[in-house]
Scaffold this active site. Structure first.
Site, short mmCIF file in Angstrom:
data_model
loop_
_atom_site.label_atom_id
_atom_site.label_comp_id
_atom_site.label_asym_id
_atom_site.label_seq_id
_atom_site.Cartn_x
_atom_site.Cartn_y
_atom_site.Cartn_z
N GLU A 64 26.27 -20.79 -0.47
CA GLU A 64 24.77 -20.59 -0.89
C GLU A 64 24.67 -19.78 -2.15
O GLU A 64 25.59 -18.98 -2.48
CB GLU A 64 24.21 -19.77 0.23
CG GLU A 64 24.21 -20.63 1.61
CD GLU A 64 23.62 -19.67 2.71
OE1 GLU A 64 22.98 -20.60 3.51
OE2 GLU A 64 23.41 -18.53 2.71
N CYS A 110 21.62 -9.59 -0.14
CA CYS A 110 23.08 -9.29 -0.08
C CYS A 110 23.40 -9.11 1.38
O CYS A 110 23.06 -8.47 2.09
CB CYS A 110 23.06 -7.70 -0.76
SG CYS A 110 22.84 -7.76 -2.73
#
Length: 359
Positions: free
Chosen positions: A99, A336
């Protein structure tokens, strides 16, 4: 994860040539490209390999199609409510898909890219290492993520899947390709490398002539707590990581950023803040405080605003430069720590995170 997208991506297929076109083009510097055997690459200039970003040059597409090679593609699998962040699925020749994230800003776009297929360090708070490390990404695969994310990208952060310094040679080659004046001519000041801090690699990075930005994922002020949060970093002494990072900063005359994920009951005490301040006193360093971005099955909690404020104030009183970092894309699991290693159908690879609260 907040939402595990499962999308069919029929155009992401196994390539007949594992290196693909990336191995012949985007993984080469301009001098290497010029040295290719005549006829190995169609009549495309080195710069055309990178511009326009959204689609490869038609001549390159036709050449690849005639040889049964499919160019890797980037498929959008999520967009946040505000439209500022998009999560992309980057298909690989061996059936995996990593990703990447595109973050829109008023002054350009940021590309958050991956450096490995999986991760070996098994950070307790992160989804990316749940399946372990499968392999390193090649330089061309790293560069291609940036190319496919579009022409407005003017910042690159190595904060996707993988530990960049655990794939040192390919990551550094990718940075050099991105910087090549005959290609993308990307400024190194717009590139940030985020790492848990591997002392040997930090020492080597110190000697490189690359004016990039460096972020160290610290997240603890004692070895015991860091070992629990980042099991794969147990052989890297905390003090040596900080020392090597600050040596890099002095060598390149630019501050190093220490990222600190504030976790309730684990590393958020005033004593922790004071230890962090003492650790970084008189160092060319600054601190990014972060809140945890939820990952399904991980027994962690986001820190309350009050605790975060007390931690920040303690650092400020000790004259340590500090900011609280805002994270984009949390609602589509693109922030994150929320990126997963997947297969070509978009399904997560490997085991889900361990259940239960960390003690």
């Amino acid at each position: 994860m907040a939402s595990a997208q499962r999308h069919s991506t029929p155009d992401l297929v196994r390539q007949r040539d594992p290196a693909g076109v990336s191995g012949l083009s985007l993984g080469l510097t301009s001098s290497e490209f010029a040295g290719l055997h005549e006829g190995a690459v169609p009549d495309v200039t080195y710069r055309e390999l990178f511009f326009p970003h959204a689609d490869p040059p038609r001549r390159l597409q036709n050449w690849a199609r005639s040889r049964g090679v499919r160019l890797r593609t980037l498929t959008r699998i999520g967009r946040d409510q505000g439209g500022r962040s998009e999560k992309m699925l980057f298909g690989l020749h061996d059936g995996y898909a990593v990703e990447s994230v595109l973050i829109r800003r008023f002054d350009g776009h940021t590309a958050c890219i991956s450096s490995q297929v999986g991760c070996a360090f098994a950070c307790r708070f992160c989804a990316s290492g749940q399946a372990g490390l499968m392999r390193n990404l090649e330089a061309g695969e790293i560069v291609e993520q940036v190319v496919r994310l579009g022409p407005k990208v003017n910042r690159i952060v190595f904060m996707g899947i993988g530990e960049p310094l655990n794939n040192y040679q390919q990551v550094l080659k990718a940075i050099r390709i991105l910087r090549d004046r005959q290609g993308m001519n990307f400024p190194t000041t717009g590139i940030t490398l985020s790492t848990i801090g591997i002392p040997k690699a930090l020492k080597q990075l110190r000697e490189e002539h690359l004016a990039i930005n460096l972020t160290i994922s610290l997240h603890a002020t004692t070895q015991e707590v860091r070992d629990r949060l980042i099991p794969g970093a147990r052989k890297h002494p905390l003090g040596e990581v900080v020392e090597r990072a600050c040596a890099w900063a002095r060598r390149h005359n630019r501050p190093v950023t220490f990222a600190y994920l504030v976790l309730p009951g684990i590393n958020d005490s005033i004593a922790d803040a004071r230890r962090l301040a003492a650790m970084l006193r008189d160092s060319p360093a600054r601190v990014n405080l972060m809140r945890w971005n939820p990952v399904d099955g991980v027994g962690l909690q986001r820190t309350p605003d009050r605790s975060l404020a007390h931690f920040r104030t303690t650092l400020e009183n000790a004259l340590v430069p500090v900011v609280v970092r805002d994270t984009q894309g949390r609602d589509i699991s693109a922030a994150c720590g929320q990126l997963w290693l997947r297969d070509l159908k978009g399904l997560p690879v490997g085991n889900r995170p361990r259940q239960g609260r960390m003690t």
